[in-house]
Design a protein around this motif. Structure first.
Motif, PDB file in Angstrom:
ATOM      1  N   ALA A 164       0.842  -1.208   0.000  1.00 44.85           N
ATOM      2  CA  ALA A 164       0.000   0.000   0.000  1.00 44.85           C
ATOM      3  C   ALA A 164       0.872   1.252   0.000  1.00 44.85           C
ATOM      4  O   ALA A 164       0.613   2.214  -0.737  1.00 44.85           O
ATOM      5  CB  ALA A 164      -0.946  -0.022   1.197  1.00 44.85           C
ATOM      6  N   ALA A 165       1.935   1.238   0.824  1.00 43.73           N
ATOM      7  CA  ALA A 165       2.841   2.393   0.847  1.00 43.73           C
ATOM      8  C   ALA A 165       3.626   2.504  -0.459  1.00 43.73           C
ATOM      9  O   ALA A 165       3.871   3.607  -0.962  1.00 43.73           O
ATOM     10  CB  ALA A 165       3.793   2.269   2.035  1.00 43.73           C
ATOM     11  N   TYR A 166       3.990   1.375  -1.035  1.00 46.91           N
ATOM     12  CA  TYR A 166       4.796   1.355  -2.255  1.00 46.91           C
ATOM     13  C   TYR A 166       4.011   1.860  -3.462  1.00 46.91           C
ATOM     14  O   TYR A 166       4.544   2.579  -4.317  1.00 46.91           O
ATOM     15  CB  TYR A 166       5.283  -0.077  -2.489  1.00 46.91           C
ATOM     16  CG  TYR A 166       6.218  -0.258  -3.648  1.00 46.91           C
ATOM     17  CD1 TYR A 166       7.527   0.210  -3.591  1.00 46.91           C
ATOM     18  CD2 TYR A 166       5.804  -0.915  -4.803  1.00 46.91           C
ATOM     19  CE1 TYR A 166       8.392   0.028  -4.654  1.00 46.91           C
ATOM     20  CE2 TYR A 166       6.660  -1.109  -5.869  1.00 46.91           C
ATOM     21  CZ  TYR A 166       7.957  -0.634  -5.788  1.00 46.91           C
ATOM     22  OH  TYR A 166       8.816  -0.806  -6.844  1.00 46.91           O
ATOM     23  N   LEU A 167       2.727   1.510  -3.548  1.00 49.50           N
ATOM     24  CA  LEU A 167       1.926   1.828  -4.739  1.00 49.50           C
ATOM     25  C   LEU A 167       1.078   3.088  -4.594  1.00 49.50           C
ATOM     26  O   LEU A 167       0.708   3.697  -5.604  1.00 49.50           O
ATOM     27  CB  LEU A 167       1.022   0.639  -5.073  1.00 49.50           C
ATOM     28  CG  LEU A 167       1.730  -0.668  -5.457  1.00 49.50           C
ATOM     29  CD1 LEU A 167       0.723  -1.807  -5.596  1.00 49.50           C
ATOM     30  CD2 LEU A 167       2.518  -0.498  -6.742  1.00 49.50           C
ATOM     31  N   THR A 168       0.762   3.469  -3.375  1.00 52.31           N
ATOM     32  CA  THR A 168      -0.099   4.645  -3.199  1.00 52.31           C
ATOM     33  C   THR A 168       0.626   5.830  -2.592  1.00 52.31           C
ATOM     34  O   THR A 168       0.155   6.969  -2.717  1.00 52.31           O
ATOM     35  CB  THR A 168      -1.299   4.297  -2.301  1.00 52.31           C
ATOM     36  OG1 THR A 168      -0.833   4.014  -0.970  1.00 52.31           O
ATOM     37  CG2 THR A 168      -2.048   3.089  -2.850  1.00 52.31           C
ATOM     38  N   GLY A 169       1.750   5.580  -1.927  1.00 49.82           N
ATOM     39  CA  GLY A 169       2.511   6.676  -1.329  1.00 49.82           C
ATOM     40  C   GLY A 169       1.850   7.315  -0.132  1.00 49.82           C
ATOM     41  O   GLY A 169       2.207   8.431   0.242  1.00 49.82           O
ATOM     42  N   THR A 170       0.893   6.640   0.491  1.00 50.65           N
ATOM     43  CA  THR A 170       0.172   7.240   1.621  1.00 50.65           C
ATOM     44  C   THR A 170       0.973   7.183   2.916  1.00 50.65           C
ATOM     45  O   THR A 170       0.723   7.985   3.823  1.00 50.65           O
ATOM     46  CB  THR A 170      -1.168   6.528   1.816  1.00 50.65           C
ATOM     47  OG1 THR A 170      -0.934   5.115   1.932  1.00 50.65           O
ATOM     48  CG2 THR A 170      -2.089   6.784   0.625  1.00 50.65           C
ATOM     49  N   THR A 171       1.914   6.231   3.038  1.00 56.95           N
ATOM     50  CA  THR A 171       2.730   6.123   4.249  1.00 56.95           C
ATOM     51  C   THR A 171       4.186   5.895   3.850  1.00 56.95           C
ATOM     52  O   THR A 171       4.501   5.596   2.691  1.00 56.95           O
ATOM     53  CB  THR A 171       2.258   4.943   5.133  1.00 56.95           C
ATOM     54  OG1 THR A 171       2.276   3.737   4.360  1.00 56.95           O
ATOM     55  CG2 THR A 171       0.849   5.183   5.657  1.00 56.95           C
ATOM     56  N   GLU A 172       5.068   6.008   4.841  1.00 60.19           N
ATOM     57  CA  GLU A 172       6.490   5.804   4.600  1.00 60.19           C
ATOM     58  C   GLU A 172       6.804   4.305   4.540  1.00 60.19           C
ATOM     59  O   GLU A 172       6.221   3.494   5.264  1.00 60.19           O
ATOM     60  CB  GLU A 172       7.310   6.462   5.712  1.00 60.19           C
ATOM     61  CG  GLU A 172       7.164   7.977   5.784  1.00 60.19           C
ATOM     62  CD  GLU A 172       7.727   8.658   4.546  1.00 60.19           C
ATOM     63  OE1 GLU A 172       8.680   8.099   3.949  1.00 60.19           O
ATOM     64  OE2 GLU A 172       7.229   9.730   4.184  1.00 60.19           O
ATOM     65  N   LEU A 173       7.791   3.955   3.685  1.00 62.04           N
ATOM     66  CA  LEU A 173       8.181   2.559   3.558  1.00 62.04           C
ATOM     67  C   LEU A 173       9.015   2.086   4.745  1.00 62.04           C
ATOM     68  O   LEU A 173       9.043   0.888   5.048  1.00 62.04           O
ATOM     69  CB  LEU A 173       8.977   2.349   2.267  1.00 62.04           C
ATOM     70  CG  LEU A 173       8.222   2.475   0.937  1.00 62.04           C
ATOM     71  CD1 LEU A 173       9.184   2.239  -0.218  1.00 62.04           C
ATOM     72  CD2 LEU A 173       7.081   1.485   0.874  1.00 62.04           C
ATOM     73  N   ASP A 174       9.688   3.013   5.435  1.00 63.55           N
ATOM     74  CA  ASP A 174      10.615   2.618   6.489  1.00 63.55           C
ATOM     75  C   ASP A 174       9.948   1.823   7.602  1.00 63.55           C
ATOM     76  O   ASP A 174      10.599   0.976   8.222  1.00 63.55           O
ATOM     77  CB  ASP A 174      11.294   3.857   7.077  1.00 63.55           C
ATOM     78  CG  ASP A 174      12.201   4.548   6.074  1.00 63.55           C
ATOM     79  OD1 ASP A 174      12.494   3.920   5.035  1.00 63.55           O
ATOM     80  OD2 ASP A 174      12.599   5.700   6.305  1.00 63.55           O
ATOM     81  N   ARG A 175       8.713   2.073   7.850  1.00 65.78           N
ATOM     82  CA  ARG A 175       8.037   1.374   8.939  1.00 65.78           C
ATOM     83  C   ARG A 175       7.797  -0.101   8.619  1.00 65.78           C
ATOM     84  O   ARG A 175       7.463  -0.888   9.504  1.00 65.78           O
ATOM     85  CB  ARG A 175       6.709   2.053   9.266  1.00 65.78           C
ATOM     86  CG  ARG A 175       5.722   2.071   8.136  1.00 65.78           C
ATOM     87  CD  ARG A 175       4.463   2.838   8.486  1.00 65.78           C
ATOM     88  NE  ARG A 175       3.721   2.197   9.584  1.00 65.78           N
ATOM     89  CZ  ARG A 175       2.543   2.614  10.017  1.00 65.78           C
ATOM     90  NH1 ARG A 175       1.971   3.686   9.455  1.00 65.78           N
ATOM     91  NH2 ARG A 175       1.933   1.995  10.996  1.00 65.78           N
TER      92      ARG A 175
END
Length: 378
Positions: A248-259
């Protein structure tokens, strides 16, 4: 009388002594001359005449070297520049022919051939020099996409190239109809450096005939994948939950990947984000346990294949698959990498897919052409 004898005796004695000194001087002179002419203990004879001769020889040798120096230098240069007899001359390494030029030329030729028709045969002149008459109406067929599937050098400088083209046909009113992917094989002769032949100094290509439509390559079934455990789409599985959050973070950019990623992992989201939402529809992994409700010990590696349904900005769903490598740390799963391809089992190989029944739509139109002479085997 007695007084007169004494002076005589004295004078006689002086003469004898003088003669003795003279004899000794003569003996010394003779010995010196003899010692100079005779060899000494080392076996060498030295004399004034001999020493003078040696000096003259040395001086003559030095002058000979001085005078002959330029001549010897010239001879040395000429001998070094002349190849030695019996030494093999270096043979230029033969450059293998590249298939890139013939393949690209064949792809252009097939595209031009599909679009050409009666009255536009000259459009094929850059590719094919044989005389031909086309019966199809120009523009009846077009290649919306094309690519080279195979290229093989059947003779030096002569290539067999197979081109796949997604063909669309147009009726008399211009209405398009997709015919699907069709395959065409073409013979291409190459000359010059690009063709790997000795003729000519400039690269050139020519088709030896019109394209031949051929059957599609054999369909294959992939070998067995390494993901033998099916996790479904359950959010109760910690590994599936990690994959869902990461994608979800990778494709939508809504959250950071680091978590969601392991320390040191360098991954960037797609920018701009192509999707608004992501839903996991299936997940498989290579774990041996039937359930993964608990995260195993730190450092455990899990390979996972995740299917998702991503919704784009217009609301259309798009199906995607991602191969991930997860690693456990501090009681949770983290994404260590997005793999380049799904993992397959060791020694797994593709197999022939079962045949499917398809209806082949023949290409409209026909063409007759005078065949070009085939390249000789010489």
């Amino acid at each position: 009388m007695k007084r007169q004898r004494r002076p005589r005796k004295a004078a006689k004695k002086q003469r004898v002594e003088a003669e003795a000194w003279d004899d000794e001087a003569e003996v010394d002179e003779e010995s010196r001359e003899t010692s100079a002419d005779e060899p000494d203990d080392t076996g060498w004879k030295t004399s004034t005449a001999q020493m003078a001769g040696v000096s003259r020889l040395i001086r003559a040798g030095v002058w000979a070297l001085v005078v002959s120096g330029p001549v010897l230098g010239t001879l040395a240069f000429l001998s070094s520049s002349t190849p030695a007899q019996g030494v093999a001359k270096p043979v230029p390494t033969a450059t293998s022919a590249s298939p890139v030029g013939p393949a690209g030329f064949a792809e252009l030729f097939v595209s031009a051939y599909l679009q050409a028709g009666q009255g536009t045969e000259r459009d094929l002149a850059p590719y094919y020099s044989g005389s031909l008459v086309l019966a199809v109406k120009p523009g009846t067929r077009t290649a919306t996409q094309s690519t080279v599937l195979a290229s093989r050098e059947v003779q030096p400088g002569y290539w067999s190239v197979t081109v796949a083209a997604d063909v669309t046909t147009h009726n008399d009113k211009g209405k398009p109809k997709r015919l699907g992917v069709q395959y065409f094989r073409v013979g291409i002769q190459a000359a010059g450096p690009a063709g790997g032949t000795a003729q000519g100094t400039t690269a050139g290509y020519v088709a030896t005939s019109l394209p031949a439509q051929v059957a599609a390559p054999t369909s294959l079934k992939p070998g067995g994948l390494a993901y033998e455990t099916d996790r479904g789409s359950s959010s109760a599985d910690p590994s599936v939950e990690t994959a869902r959050g990461f994608l979800a973070a990778y494709l939508t950019g809504t959250t950071e990947l680091d978590r969601y990623t392991s320390p040191g992992t360098r991954l960037r989201p797609i920018n701009p984000a192509p999707y608004a939402a992501v839903k996991v529809t299936g997940a498989q992994d290579d774990a041996t346990g039937a359930s993964q409700q608990k995260v195993p010990a730190d450092g455990t590696v899990l390979h996972q294949l995740v299917q998702v349904e991503a919704t784009d900005q217009a609301g259309s769903p798009v199906s995607l698959s991602y191969a991930l490598t997860l690693k456990s740390r501090a009681g949770r799963w983290e994404v260590a990498s997005v793999d380049e391809a799904p993992a397959i089992r060791a020694s797994s190989a593709p197999s022939a897919a079962p045949p499917t029944t398809t209806t082949t739509t023949p290409s409209p139109g026909a063409a007759t052409a005078s065949p070009s002479p085939s390249p000789s085997n010489s």
